[in-house]
Design a protein around this motif. Structure first.
Motif, PDB file in Angstrom:
ATOM      1  N   TRP A 192      -9.195 -14.989  -7.743  1.00  0.00           N
ATOM      2  CA  TRP A 192      -9.123 -13.830  -7.686  1.00  0.00           C
ATOM      3  C   TRP A 192      -9.699 -13.299  -6.021  1.00  0.00           C
ATOM      4  CZ3 TRP A 192     -14.477 -11.831 -10.560  1.00  0.00           C
ATOM      5  CH2 TRP A 192     -14.376 -12.089 -11.671  1.00  0.00           C
ATOM      6  N   ALA A 193      -9.110 -14.503  -5.043  1.00  0.00           N
ATOM      7  CA  ALA A 193      -8.584 -13.825  -4.071  1.00  0.00           C
ATOM      8  C   ALA A 193      -7.806 -12.778  -3.280  1.00  0.00           C
ATOM      9  CB  ALA A 193      -8.844 -14.823  -3.751  1.00  0.00           C
ATOM     10  N   ASP A 194      -6.180 -13.257  -4.146  1.00  0.00           N
ATOM     11  CA  ASP A 194      -5.154 -12.140  -3.617  1.00  0.00           C
ATOM     12  C   ASP A 194      -5.829 -11.028  -4.715  1.00  0.00           C
ATOM     13  OD1 ASP A 194      -4.233 -14.255  -2.611  1.00  0.00           O
ATOM     14  OD2 ASP A 194      -3.285 -15.304  -4.774  1.00  0.00           O
ATOM     15  N   LEU A 195      -6.430 -11.182  -6.181  1.00  0.00           N
ATOM     16  CA  LEU A 195      -6.336  -9.464  -6.349  1.00  0.00           C
ATOM     17  C   LEU A 195      -7.510  -9.179  -5.650  1.00  0.00           C
ATOM     18  CD1 LEU A 195      -7.633 -11.313  -9.751  1.00  0.00           C
ATOM     19  CD2 LEU A 195      -5.060  -9.355  -9.311  1.00  0.00           C
ATOM     20  N   LEU A 196      -8.581  -9.641  -4.928  1.00  0.00           N
ATOM     21  CA  LEU A 196      -9.496  -8.717  -4.124  1.00  0.00           C
ATOM     22  C   LEU A 196      -8.580  -7.769  -2.784  1.00  0.00           C
ATOM     23  CD1 LEU A 196     -12.763 -11.141  -4.567  1.00  0.00           C
ATOM     24  CD2 LEU A 196     -13.278  -8.368  -5.778  1.00  0.00           C
ATOM     25  N   GLY A 197      -8.021  -8.454  -2.228  1.00  0.00           N
ATOM     26  CA  GLY A 197      -7.717  -8.103  -1.242  1.00  0.00           C
ATOM     27  C   GLY A 197      -8.582  -9.097  -0.374  1.00  0.00           C
ATOM     28  N   SER A 198      -7.311  -8.030   1.224  1.00  0.00           N
ATOM     29  CA  SER A 198      -7.817  -8.942   2.070  1.00  0.00           C
ATOM     30  C   SER A 198      -9.014  -8.374   2.701  1.00  0.00           C
ATOM     31  CB  SER A 198      -6.820  -8.329   3.117  1.00  0.00           C
ATOM     32  OG  SER A 198      -5.930  -7.030   3.704  1.00  0.00           O
ATOM     33  N   SER A 199      -9.774  -6.596   2.319  1.00  0.00           N
ATOM     34  CA  SER A 199     -10.630  -6.410   2.840  1.00  0.00           C
ATOM     35  C   SER A 199     -12.346  -7.287   1.841  1.00  0.00           C
ATOM     36  CB  SER A 199     -10.528  -5.104   2.534  1.00  0.00           C
ATOM     37  OG  SER A 199     -10.163  -4.884   1.261  1.00  0.00           O
TER      38      SER A 199
ATOM     39  N   CYS B  28     -13.225  -4.232  -6.445  1.00  0.00           N
ATOM     40  CA  CYS B  28     -13.508  -3.755  -4.851  1.00  0.00           C
ATOM     41  C   CYS B  28     -14.049  -1.934  -4.946  1.00  0.00           C
ATOM     42  CB  CYS B  28     -12.009  -3.777  -5.021  1.00  0.00           C
ATOM     43  SG  CYS B  28     -11.111  -5.345  -4.830  1.00  0.00           S
ATOM     44  N   ALA B  29     -13.875  -1.965  -5.728  1.00  0.00           N
ATOM     45  CA  ALA B  29     -14.771  -0.452  -6.101  1.00  0.00           C
ATOM     46  C   ALA B  29     -15.938  -0.303  -4.902  1.00  0.00           C
ATOM     47  CB  ALA B  29     -14.225   0.950  -6.897  1.00  0.00           C
ATOM     48  N   ALA B  30     -16.993  -1.242  -5.518  1.00  0.00           N
ATOM     49  CA  ALA B  30     -18.317  -0.898  -5.143  1.00  0.00           C
ATOM     50  C   ALA B  30     -18.346  -1.666  -3.596  1.00  0.00           C
ATOM     51  CB  ALA B  30     -18.578  -2.295  -6.266  1.00  0.00           C
ATOM     52  N   ALA B  31     -17.169  -2.368  -3.409  1.00  0.00           N
ATOM     53  CA  ALA B  31     -17.268  -3.238  -1.727  1.00  0.00           C
ATOM     54  C   ALA B  31     -16.944  -2.035  -0.729  1.00  0.00           C
ATOM     55  CB  ALA B  31     -16.157  -3.914  -1.310  1.00  0.00           C
TER      56      ALA B  31
END
Length: 221
Positions: A14-21, A213-216
Motif C-alpha cells: 500500500w505504500a506505493d498506492l498511498l503516495g509520498s504524502s 488518500c482522500a480522507a488524509a
C-alpha cells in the motif's frame, strides 16, 4: 491493522498506492512476523491498549486508522482510546461491534479451521503446500478469532467519522451488517461497497487506498 491470522506484510504494497504524502504504519501484533515468539492475545483490550500508546508516542497527526475484519474491531478500540487524535476511522469487512456473531470458527479443530479460512480466500495458495508452516500459524488465527467472538455486543460510540467498506459477496459481514457501523459514530458515516468476498480488497487495493488518500488530504486541510 490486520485481519485474523494476518500480519503487517499484508499492507506493505500500500505504500506505493498511498503516495509520498501519506506515511504508512502497519501494526505488528503478538504471535506473527517479528513477534512470532510471543503468544497471541485473545482479548481486544490487551491488543488495543499498548497499540494506542505506541501510536501516541510514534505517529504524527493528522491520523487515520484502517482495519480489515478483526483489524476493524481493533482499530475501533484504538480510536476510542485515542479520541480526538484520530481524524477518520476506516473499517473493512467487519460487522458492527454491537452485532453478535453466530459463527464460532475458533472452536473448530485444526483441519476445520484451515478449511474455513481457505474457503474465505485468506490463505495464500503457495502457503497451502506447507502444512508444517500452517500448523505453526493456526494458534494465532484461533486466538484472533477468539478476540472477534468475545468483542461482539459493545454499544460504544466515538466522535470520529467512520467509513465502512463491504464486499458484495462477503459471507462473514453482509452489507447490512457493515452499514450498522453508523450507530457507532456521532461524527458522520459513509458506506463503500466493493465487488468481491471477505478479502475483496486484494482484488483492487487501489480502489480502497484512494478513499483513504482522500480522507488524509481532508485531514491536512
Amino acid at each position: 491493522m490486520p485481519y485474523a491470522g494476518g500480519g503487517a506484510s499484508a499492507f506493505w504494497d500500500w505504500a506505493d498506492l498511498l503516495g509520498s504524502s501519506v506515511e504508512l504504519w502497519c501494526a505488528v501484533l503478538p504471535g506473527r512476523e517479528r513477534r512470532f515468539a510471543e503468544t497471541a492475545e485473545t482479548e481486544a483490550a490487551r491488543i488495543a491498549e499498548p497499540l494506542a500508546e505506541a501510536v501516541r508516542e510514534k505517529i504524527r497527526t493528522p491520523l487515520v486508522l484502517f482495519g480489515h475484519s478483526m483489524g476493524g474491531l481493533i482499530a475501533f478500540d484504538v480510536a476510542r482510546r485515542l479520541g480526538g487524535l484520530v481524524e477518520h476511522l476506516f473499517v473493512s469487512a467487519t460487522r458492527a461491534p454491537h452485532l453478535k456473531s453466530g459463527d464460532e470458527p475458533h472452536l473448530l479443530d485444526d483441519d476445520g479451521l484451515l478449511d474455513w479460512m481457505t474457503r474465505l480466500g485468506g490463505v495464500p495458495a503457495d502457503l497451502l503446500a506447507h502444512r508444517e508452516m500452517l500448523a505453526l500459524l493456526l494458534p494465532t488465527l484461533r486466538a484472533d478469532l477468539t478476540v472477534c467472538a468475545r468483542y461482539r455486543g459493545t454499544e460504544d460510540v466515538i466522535d470520529v467519522p467512520i467509513t465502512a467498506f463491504a464486499g458484495t459477496g462477503d459471507p462473514l459481514a453482509s452489507e447490512a451488517e457493515v452499514a450498522a457501523w453508523e450507530r457507532h459514530t456521532t461524527a458522520g458515516f459513509d458506506l463503500v461497497v466493493r465487488p468481491g468476498g471477505h478479502f475483496y480488497l486484494k482484488d483492487d487495493p487501489a480502489a480502497v487506498t484512494s478513499v483513504l488518500c482522500a480522507a488524509a488530504k481532508e485531514g491536512v486541510q
